[in-house]
Design a protein around this motif. Sequence first.
Motif: not given
Length: 157
Positions: A17-24, A26-28, A101-106
């Motif tokens: 449950y503890n994740y962060r999504v960044e699209i290009g 920007d955190a979304v 766009k590059d997306i990061f799921i952290r």
Amino acid sequence: MPLTKDDIRTDYPLPVYNYRVEIGGDAVAFSEVSGLSISYEISTYKESPTEAGAPGPRMMIVPGQRNPAKITLKKGIVRGASMQQLYGWIKTTTINQVEKKDIFIRLCDEKGDAVISWKVVNAFPTKLDAPTFDAKSNDAAIETMELSADFIALEEA
């Protein structure tokens, strides 16, 4: 059995449950992310036996091309923000000027620091689903976006 905080920190799996999504960049905020899969096609080769008396053809299974990534993102509809973030992005495909766009799921630890990241390379939207409307329900309105991408890479912090 881990007995100290440091042992627990290194020996126990992280919660999902503890994740962060960044699209290009920007955190979304998304309520669900799925499809982070790395897979390859396989090819089968058959060759004649090279040893005298060996029975039948020898089969070899080898990896082929990497399969494209297909990611699904779900988020609640928020006034003002939803139109800009997801609809604005998928609208670029209708004018044939797709913005990849590059997306990061952290995946983050208890402090909010990224531990491992999935980098989705050259992602672009292929589908945007509106929520299901039901007069008998009081669920939040959740929109779903499907993305295609070149590949997924893992990065450890």
